[in-house]
Write a protein that holds these residues in place. Sequence first.
Motif, mmCIF file in Angstrom:
data_model
loop_
_atom_site.group_PDB
_atom_site.id
_atom_site.type_symbol
_atom_site.label_atom_id
_atom_site.label_comp_id
_atom_site.label_asym_id
_atom_site.label_seq_id
_atom_site.Cartn_x
_atom_site.Cartn_y
_atom_site.Cartn_z
ATOM 1 N N VAL A 154 -15.003 -58.871 -21.085
ATOM 2 C CA VAL A 154 -13.865 -59.157 -20.212
ATOM 3 C C VAL A 154 -14.114 -60.373 -19.327
ATOM 4 C CG1 VAL A 154 -13.105 -56.761 -20.195
ATOM 5 C CG2 VAL A 154 -14.669 -57.550 -18.419
ATOM 6 N N ALA A 155 -15.327 -60.914 -19.319
ATOM 7 C CA ALA A 155 -15.629 -62.084 -18.488
ATOM 8 C C ALA A 155 -16.872 -62.782 -19.030
ATOM 9 C CB ALA A 155 -15.850 -61.681 -17.026
ATOM 10 N N GLY A 156 -16.907 -64.098 -18.890
ATOM 11 C CA GLY A 156 -18.106 -64.859 -19.197
ATOM 12 C C GLY A 156 -18.325 -65.222 -20.646
ATOM 13 N N TRP A 160 -20.701 -68.971 -18.045
ATOM 14 C CA TRP A 160 -20.649 -68.526 -16.654
ATOM 15 C C TRP A 160 -19.710 -69.441 -15.859
ATOM 16 C CZ3 TRP A 160 -24.323 -70.648 -12.600
ATOM 17 C CH2 TRP A 160 -24.084 -70.040 -11.355
ATOM 18 N N PRO A 161 -18.676 -68.877 -15.190
ATOM 19 C CA PRO A 161 -17.720 -69.709 -14.443
ATOM 20 C C PRO A 161 -18.372 -70.567 -13.367
ATOM 21 C CG PRO A 161 -16.880 -67.468 -14.701
ATOM 22 C CD PRO A 161 -18.311 -67.452 -15.176
ATOM 23 N N ARG A 269 -7.834 -52.365 -16.975
ATOM 24 C CA ARG A 269 -7.311 -53.711 -17.209
ATOM 25 C C ARG A 269 -7.256 -54.513 -15.914
ATOM 26 N NH1 ARG A 269 -5.652 -54.394 -22.324
ATOM 27 N NH2 ARG A 269 -5.048 -52.543 -23.524
ATOM 28 N N ALA A 272 -10.799 -55.498 -15.096
ATOM 29 C CA ALA A 272 -11.242 -56.550 -16.019
ATOM 30 C C ALA A 272 -10.657 -57.900 -15.625
ATOM 31 C CB ALA A 272 -10.837 -56.190 -17.447
ATOM 32 N N ASN A 273 -9.384 -57.930 -15.297
ATOM 33 C CA ASN A 273 -8.749 -59.181 -14.878
ATOM 34 C C ASN A 273 -9.375 -59.706 -13.591
ATOM 35 O OD1 ASN A 273 -6.987 -59.179 -17.056
ATOM 36 N ND2 ASN A 273 -5.377 -58.077 -15.953
ATOM 37 N N SER A 276 -12.867 -61.209 -14.289
ATOM 38 C CA SER A 276 -12.799 -62.469 -15.030
ATOM 39 C C SER A 276 -12.542 -63.662 -14.112
ATOM 40 C CB SER A 276 -11.715 -62.398 -16.106
ATOM 41 O OG SER A 276 -10.416 -62.334 -15.514
ATOM 42 N N SER A 277 -12.050 -63.407 -12.907
ATOM 43 C CA SER A 277 -11.763 -64.498 -11.973
ATOM 44 C C SER A 277 -12.871 -64.689 -10.944
ATOM 45 C CB SER A 277 -10.437 -64.230 -11.243
ATOM 46 O OG SER A 277 -10.551 -63.114 -10.366
ATOM 47 N N SER A 285 -18.426 -56.565 -19.548
ATOM 48 C CA SER A 285 -17.877 -55.904 -20.733
ATOM 49 C C SER A 285 -17.564 -54.456 -20.396
ATOM 50 C CB SER A 285 -18.885 -55.949 -21.888
ATOM 51 O OG SER A 285 -18.419 -55.231 -23.024
ATOM 52 N N ALA A 295 -21.618 -55.484 -15.696
ATOM 53 C CA ALA A 295 -21.484 -56.895 -15.314
ATOM 54 C C ALA A 295 -22.850 -57.472 -14.980
ATOM 55 C CB ALA A 295 -20.544 -57.040 -14.117
#
Length: 342
Positions: A154-156, A160-161, A269, A272-273, A276-277, A285, A295
């Motif tokens: 869900v992120a990365g 990595w941001p 959800r 997860a959103n 992701s920010s 995940s 995470a």
Amino acid sequence: MWRITVLGSVNVVESVRLDEDDRRLLHALQLDGRASFARIATVLGMSERAVSRRYHRLRSRLALRVVGVTRHDQRAQEDWFLRIAAPPASVDAVARMLAVRADTSWIASLAGSGGLSCILRTPVPTGDGGNALEQFRRGANVGTVTAQRLLAPVAGVGGWPGRLQALTASEREALASTAPERHARSASSAGAPRSDGDERLLGLLAADGRTSVARLAGASDIPESTVRRRIGELVNRGVLMFEVEVDPKLYGRHIDVLCWLDVQPAALRAVANGLSSHSEVAFASTTTGTSNVLAFLEFAATEELYEYLADRVGALPGVHRVQTELVSRWVKRAGPLLIPRT
């Protein structure tokens, strides 16, 4: 020549400091790991020689590596996050055993429990007793192994941001617009069988994602035109992506944390959103197990962990419980550990 070597830690950075142009180069490579120095130079407004010199300086000091990462085929493979309890005297030996395996990645030595964690990729059980996870448990000769199946990232996934902030929107667009043509993926092609030649290419790219087409062709005994075409097809199908391995300490992030969230299903959800920010989230995940989100977090100092949990995670809906574990060192990241053969 290169050989796989297990180091005491992969955080081996010889007096390296990143300036703004280094960060822009790293951002460009995360967007396209095989972009030519000439193409990157045009977008960044630098000379090709300057881009090459910066890349090789960071690469030679083990501060940077581009690795080809193979995404698992959901119909044939499973990714598991493992927590391994081992006696203190045997932790290093277990870490070495894990690191030389081709099916492991992201191996960490944990500060709190004194154990290890890693991601293990296994074939899907066939129903005839061929359960690779159980075979690992029996053959690893360690203490307790706790396994969580990674379900959906869900992120990365694209990097990595925290290191994807150096290029402007116009520079990112320019880099994408000059990329070799890529076709839209289809669900059927994403799971298409891979040939033996594909597997050889993927293995070589895992060691160095920027290996030249000529060297790939020579090492795999495949014509250069075929190598070039197959890499493009594997990327288009979503089988192959390129990850930039760089120590977060070079970005001022000195604290690595594993974080487990117990989230109400209806809020998954939204959580997860939210993750992701978050620039603190290197990867996240959904998972099986008593917690359902995992995470990997990066911070400059432990005080930031408190603030992140209290303010950012605390603001997420449906989070019932949080567990954290500090990483004392990374033994292995996405790709195999390589040092020059002497």
